[in-house]
Motif scaffolding. Structure first.
Motif, PDB file in Angstrom:
ATOM      1  N   LYS A  29      30.650 -47.147  10.355  1.00  0.00           N
ATOM      2  CA  LYS A  29      31.906 -47.126   9.602  1.00  0.00           C
ATOM      3  C   LYS A  29      31.695 -46.578   8.175  1.00  0.00           C
ATOM      4  CE  LYS A  29      32.864 -51.647  10.040  1.00  0.00           C
ATOM      5  NZ  LYS A  29      33.701 -52.878  10.029  1.00  0.00           N
ATOM      6  N   ASP A  30      32.810 -46.178   7.564  1.00  0.00           N
ATOM      7  CA  ASP A  30      32.763 -45.733   6.163  1.00  0.00           C
ATOM      8  C   ASP A  30      32.807 -46.922   5.201  1.00  0.00           C
ATOM      9  OD1 ASP A  30      32.722 -43.175   7.099  1.00  0.00           O
ATOM     10  OD2 ASP A  30      34.753 -42.642   6.476  1.00  0.00           O
ATOM     11  N   ASP A  31      33.092 -48.122   5.728  1.00  0.00           N
ATOM     12  CA  ASP A  31      33.216 -49.312   4.866  1.00  0.00           C
ATOM     13  C   ASP A  31      31.879 -49.656   4.222  1.00  0.00           C
ATOM     14  OD1 ASP A  31      35.714 -49.366   5.926  1.00  0.00           O
ATOM     15  OD2 ASP A  31      35.377 -51.115   7.208  1.00  0.00           O
ATOM     16  N   ALA A  32      31.965 -50.105   2.992  1.00  0.00           N
ATOM     17  CA  ALA A  32      30.753 -50.545   2.280  1.00  0.00           C
ATOM     18  C   ALA A  32      31.013 -51.923   1.685  1.00  0.00           C
ATOM     19  CB  ALA A  32      30.409 -49.556   1.168  1.00  0.00           C
ATOM     20  N   THR A  33      29.994 -52.779   1.761  1.00  0.00           N
ATOM     21  CA  THR A  33      30.099 -54.083   1.099  1.00  0.00           C
ATOM     22  C   THR A  33      28.800 -54.327   0.336  1.00  0.00           C
ATOM     23  OG1 THR A  33      29.131 -55.330   2.936  1.00  0.00           O
ATOM     24  CG2 THR A  33      31.525 -55.057   2.970  1.00  0.00           C
ATOM     25  N   ALA A  34      28.875 -55.190  -0.638  1.00  0.00           N
ATOM     26  CA  ALA A  34      27.675 -55.585  -1.382  1.00  0.00           C
ATOM     27  C   ALA A  34      27.856 -57.008  -1.868  1.00  0.00           C
ATOM     28  CB  ALA A  34      27.442 -54.648  -2.574  1.00  0.00           C
ATOM     29  N   PHE A  35      26.763 -57.604  -2.306  1.00  0.00           N
ATOM     30  CA  PHE A  35      26.772 -58.980  -2.814  1.00  0.00           C
ATOM     31  C   PHE A  35      27.424 -59.922  -1.795  1.00  0.00           C
ATOM     32  CE2 PHE A  35      27.398 -56.073  -6.557  1.00  0.00           C
ATOM     33  CZ  PHE A  35      26.061 -56.039  -6.907  1.00  0.00           C
ATOM     34  N   ASN A  36      26.872 -59.927  -0.565  1.00  0.00           N
ATOM     35  CA  ASN A  36      27.357 -60.787   0.509  1.00  0.00           C
ATOM     36  C   ASN A  36      28.866 -60.619   0.712  1.00  0.00           C
ATOM     37  OD1 ASN A  36      27.073 -62.558   2.602  1.00  0.00           O
ATOM     38  ND2 ASN A  36      26.833 -64.392   1.342  1.00  0.00           N
ATOM     39  N   ALA A  37      29.313 -59.348   0.710  1.00  0.00           N
ATOM     40  CA  ALA A  37      30.700 -58.947   0.989  1.00  0.00           C
ATOM     41  C   ALA A  37      31.686 -59.346  -0.099  1.00  0.00           C
ATOM     42  CB  ALA A  37      31.158 -59.442   2.353  1.00  0.00           C
ATOM     43  N   GLN A  38      31.177 -59.767  -1.287  1.00  0.00           N
ATOM     44  CA  GLN A  38      32.116 -60.054  -2.381  1.00  0.00           C
ATOM     45  C   GLN A  38      32.664 -58.763  -2.975  1.00  0.00           C
ATOM     46  OE1 GLN A  38      30.583 -63.001  -5.258  1.00  0.00           O
ATOM     47  NE2 GLN A  38      29.221 -63.647  -3.621  1.00  0.00           N
ATOM     48  N   LYS A  39      31.896 -57.669  -2.848  1.00  0.00           N
ATOM     49  CA  LYS A  39      32.379 -56.359  -3.303  1.00  0.00           C
ATOM     50  C   LYS A  39      32.592 -55.505  -2.069  1.00  0.00           C
ATOM     51  CE  LYS A  39      30.730 -52.410  -6.050  1.00  0.00           C
ATOM     52  NZ  LYS A  39      31.549 -52.227  -7.221  1.00  0.00           N
ATOM     53  N   ARG A  40      33.790 -54.944  -1.950  1.00  0.00           N
ATOM     54  CA  ARG A  40      34.119 -54.141  -0.770  1.00  0.00           C
ATOM     55  C   ARG A  40      34.650 -52.781  -1.205  1.00  0.00           C
ATOM     56  NH1 ARG A  40      34.929 -57.081   4.003  1.00  0.00           N
ATOM     57  NH2 ARG A  40      34.616 -59.313   3.692  1.00  0.00           N
ATOM     58  N   GLY A  41      34.426 -51.766  -0.372  1.00  0.00           N
ATOM     59  CA  GLY A  41      34.962 -50.447  -0.671  1.00  0.00           C
ATOM     60  C   GLY A  41      34.757 -49.517   0.508  1.00  0.00           C
ATOM     61  N   THR A  42      35.101 -48.262   0.283  1.00  0.00           N
ATOM     62  CA  THR A  42      34.901 -47.250   1.315  1.00  0.00           C
ATOM     63  C   THR A  42      34.163 -46.085   0.689  1.00  0.00           C
ATOM     64  OG1 THR A  42      36.978 -47.877   2.344  1.00  0.00           O
ATOM     65  CG2 THR A  42      36.109 -45.741   2.954  1.00  0.00           C
ATOM     66  N   ILE A  43      33.200 -45.550   1.420  1.00  0.00           N
ATOM     67  CA  ILE A  43      32.487 -44.358   0.957  1.00  0.00           C
ATOM     68  C   ILE A  43      32.828 -43.260   1.964  1.00  0.00           C
ATOM     69  CG2 ILE A  43      30.225 -43.357   0.475  1.00  0.00           C
ATOM     70  CD1 ILE A  43      29.243 -46.318  -0.022  1.00  0.00           C
ATOM     71  N   ALA A  44      33.596 -42.254   1.499  1.00  0.00           N
ATOM     72  CA  ALA A  44      34.086 -41.217   2.418  1.00  0.00           C
ATOM     73  C   ALA A  44      32.915 -40.551   3.137  1.00  0.00           C
ATOM     74  CB  ALA A  44      34.881 -40.184   1.632  1.00  0.00           C
ATOM     75  N   GLY A  45      33.021 -40.475   4.457  1.00  0.00           N
ATOM     76  CA  GLY A  45      32.007 -39.781   5.249  1.00  0.00           C
ATOM     77  C   GLY A  45      30.738 -40.577   5.497  1.00  0.00           C
ATOM     78  N   LYS A  46      30.672 -41.808   4.977  1.00  0.00           N
ATOM     79  CA  LYS A  46      29.410 -42.571   5.083  1.00  0.00           C
ATOM     80  C   LYS A  46      28.987 -42.806   6.535  1.00  0.00           C
ATOM     81  CE  LYS A  46      29.143 -47.157   4.172  1.00  0.00           C
ATOM     82  NZ  LYS A  46      28.418 -47.975   5.158  1.00  0.00           N
ATOM     83  N   GLY A  47      29.981 -43.087   7.402  1.00  0.00           N
ATOM     84  CA  GLY A  47      29.627 -43.388   8.791  1.00  0.00           C
ATOM     85  C   GLY A  47      28.815 -42.261   9.420  1.00  0.00           C
ATOM     86  N   GLN A  48      29.322 -41.045   9.253  1.00  0.00           N
ATOM     87  CA  GLN A  48      28.637 -39.885   9.851  1.00  0.00           C
ATOM     88  C   GLN A  48      27.296 -39.625   9.165  1.00  0.00           C
ATOM     89  OE1 GLN A  48      30.911 -36.351  10.340  1.00  0.00           O
ATOM     90  NE2 GLN A  48      32.723 -37.433  11.105  1.00  0.00           N
ATOM     91  N   ARG A 218      24.204 -47.205  -6.090  1.00  0.00           N
ATOM     92  CA  ARG A 218      25.268 -46.447  -6.766  1.00  0.00           C
ATOM     93  C   ARG A 218      26.608 -47.144  -6.552  1.00  0.00           C
ATOM     94  NH1 ARG A 218      23.047 -42.147  -8.973  1.00  0.00           N
ATOM     95  NH2 ARG A 218      24.975 -41.924 -10.133  1.00  0.00           N
ATOM     96  N   PHE A 219      26.793 -47.724  -5.372  1.00  0.00           N
ATOM     97  CA  PHE A 219      28.014 -48.477  -5.074  1.00  0.00           C
ATOM     98  C   PHE A 219      27.952 -49.856  -5.731  1.00  0.00           C
ATOM     99  CE2 PHE A 219      29.948 -51.630  -2.154  1.00  0.00           C
ATOM    100  CZ  PHE A 219      31.264 -51.240  -2.222  1.00  0.00           C
ATOM    101  N   ARG A 220      26.800 -50.552  -5.558  1.00  0.00           N
ATOM    102  CA  ARG A 220      26.671 -51.910  -6.120  1.00  0.00           C
ATOM    103  C   ARG A 220      26.929 -51.906  -7.627  1.00  0.00           C
ATOM    104  NH1 ARG A 220      21.643 -51.851  -3.117  1.00  0.00           N
ATOM    105  NH2 ARG A 220      21.773 -53.112  -1.228  1.00  0.00           N
ATOM    106  N   GLN A 221      26.375 -50.898  -8.300  1.00  0.00           N
ATOM    107  CA  GLN A 221      26.427 -50.879  -9.776  1.00  0.00           C
ATOM    108  C   GLN A 221      27.488 -49.934 -10.326  1.00  0.00           C
ATOM    109  OE1 GLN A 221      22.403 -49.940 -10.996  1.00  0.00           O
ATOM    110  NE2 GLN A 221      21.544 -51.450  -9.597  1.00  0.00           N
ATOM    111  N   ASP A 222      28.387 -49.452  -9.458  1.00  0.00           N
ATOM    112  CA  ASP A 222      29.471 -48.544  -9.875  1.00  0.00           C
ATOM    113  C   ASP A 222      28.942 -47.332 -10.642  1.00  0.00           C
ATOM    114  OD1 ASP A 222      31.654 -50.042  -8.790  1.00  0.00           O
ATOM    115  OD2 ASP A 222      31.439 -51.460 -10.452  1.00  0.00           O
ATOM    116  N   LEU A 223      27.896 -46.705 -10.106  1.00  0.00           N
ATOM    117  CA  LEU A 223      27.307 -45.547 -10.788  1.00  0.00           C
ATOM    118  C   LEU A 223      28.039 -44.249 -10.447  1.00  0.00           C
ATOM    119  CD1 LEU A 223      23.471 -46.312 -10.335  1.00  0.00           C
ATOM    120  CD2 LEU A 223      24.962 -46.910 -12.243  1.00  0.00           C
ATOM    121  N   GLY A 224      28.946 -44.286  -9.439  1.00  0.00           N
ATOM    122  CA  GLY A 224      29.697 -43.087  -9.042  1.00  0.00           C
ATOM    123  C   GLY A 224      28.880 -42.152  -8.165  1.00  0.00           C
ATOM    124  N   ASP A 225      29.557 -41.099  -7.664  1.00  0.00           N
ATOM    125  CA  ASP A 225      28.886 -40.058  -6.855  1.00  0.00           C
ATOM    126  C   ASP A 225      28.119 -40.626  -5.662  1.00  0.00           C
ATOM    127  OD1 ASP A 225      29.657 -37.756  -8.067  1.00  0.00           O
ATOM    128  OD2 ASP A 225      27.981 -37.704  -9.493  1.00  0.00           O
TER     129      ASP A 225
END
Ligand code: UDP
Length: 248
Positions: A29-48, A218-225
């Motif tokens: 899936k493109d879904d991303a979680t961190a910190f035991n799912a307390q932070k959630r988001g989507t990273i486009a194309g991540k699944g592939q 980059r996702f956990r720490q909101d570093l972008g890109d």
């Protein structure tokens, strides 16, 4: 291939049954979680991207003699895998101090460890995936002593193979998480995935502590890109796989 019912839906993958009880289908899936799912988001194309990276790394490890659950990749974001009972341990191998090792020991980020460290965590979201000791693993009967010794040796062998592979791609393997499972006939296989979601990967060409990060930090720490970093890992893994020849 015919998709059966959902066996399990995790944070980053859906596992489907198939018409063969010994095979499952993992949908990345493109879904991303961190910190035991307390932070959630989507990273486009991540699944592939992650499915492709994991495919190449599993194929490389198979070529190095490590048994994995990988069968093939029928679609860009789908992997056919052997059915296993997952051992509820997250086996983390560390080469350089980062993340929870720094928080729990005070070691500065980036400290090179004199030898690889293998840590075991209890795969239990309700408990927050606590760090375990070998004695606690015995206490909870999560693995036999023989299986634990096997896991330890496999984790170190996988580490050596992946360090060498990534090094040739200009990437430093800081740490990573593995999961293992047992087939119906008790064969121990490397399972789950190996990707920028489950590894810390630093670009050797970058000295900037944030610029070098090519993984989920980059996702956990909101570093972008984030997508761009994952794509760069895939490009280098593809180039490295090609230079190893068709079997790797
Ligand atoms: N990791 C993972 N899943 C988890 C916890 C950790 O894939 O549930 C990976 C993480 O990406 C890193 C390594 O395991 O590559 C070590 O993570 P750490 O214990 O430092 O935890 P963190 O601080 O990242 O939560």
């Amino acid at each position: 291939m015919a998709l059966g019912e959902i066996l399990y839906e995790g944070k980053a993958k859906i596992i489907y049954k198939t018409d063969d009880p010994n095979q499952l289908l993992a949908h990345y899936k493109d879904d991303a979680t961190a910190f035991n799912a307390q932070k959630r988001g989507t990273i486009a194309g991540k699944g592939q991207i992650n499915c492709a990276i994991a495919t190449h790394l599993f194929q490389h490890l198979e070529a190095e003699g490590i048994a994995t659950h990988f069968i093939d990749q029928p679609q860009a974001n789908q992997m056919r895998i052997r059915a296993v009972q997952i051992i509820p341990l997250e086996v983390v191998v560390r080469n350089i101090a980062a993340g929870s090792l720094c928080q729990q020991t005070g070691l500065p980020l980036g400290t090179r460890l004199s030898q690889p460290l293998v840590d075991y965590y209890y795969k239990d979201d309700a408990l927050g995936d606590p760090l375990l000791t070998p004695d606690r693993i015995q206490l909870l009967q999560l693995a036999t002593q023989e299986q634990l010794a096997q896991l330890h040796n496999l984790a170190l062998a996988i580490n050596q193979a992946l360090i060498a592979f990534f090094d040739l791609s200009g990437i430093t393997l800081v740490d990573f998480k593995l999961e293992f499972g047992l087939t119906a006939d008790q064969q121990l296989l490397l399972a789950d995935e190996i990707s920028p979601d489950t590894c810390r990967l630093w670009d050797q060409a970058e000295t900037d502590p944030q610029g070098r990060v090519l993984d989920k930090d980059r996702f956990r720490q909101d570093l972008g890109d984030v997508e761009n970093a994952y794509t760069r890992v895939l490009e280098r893994v593809l180039a490295q796989s090609r230079s190893h020849g068709p079997s790797a």
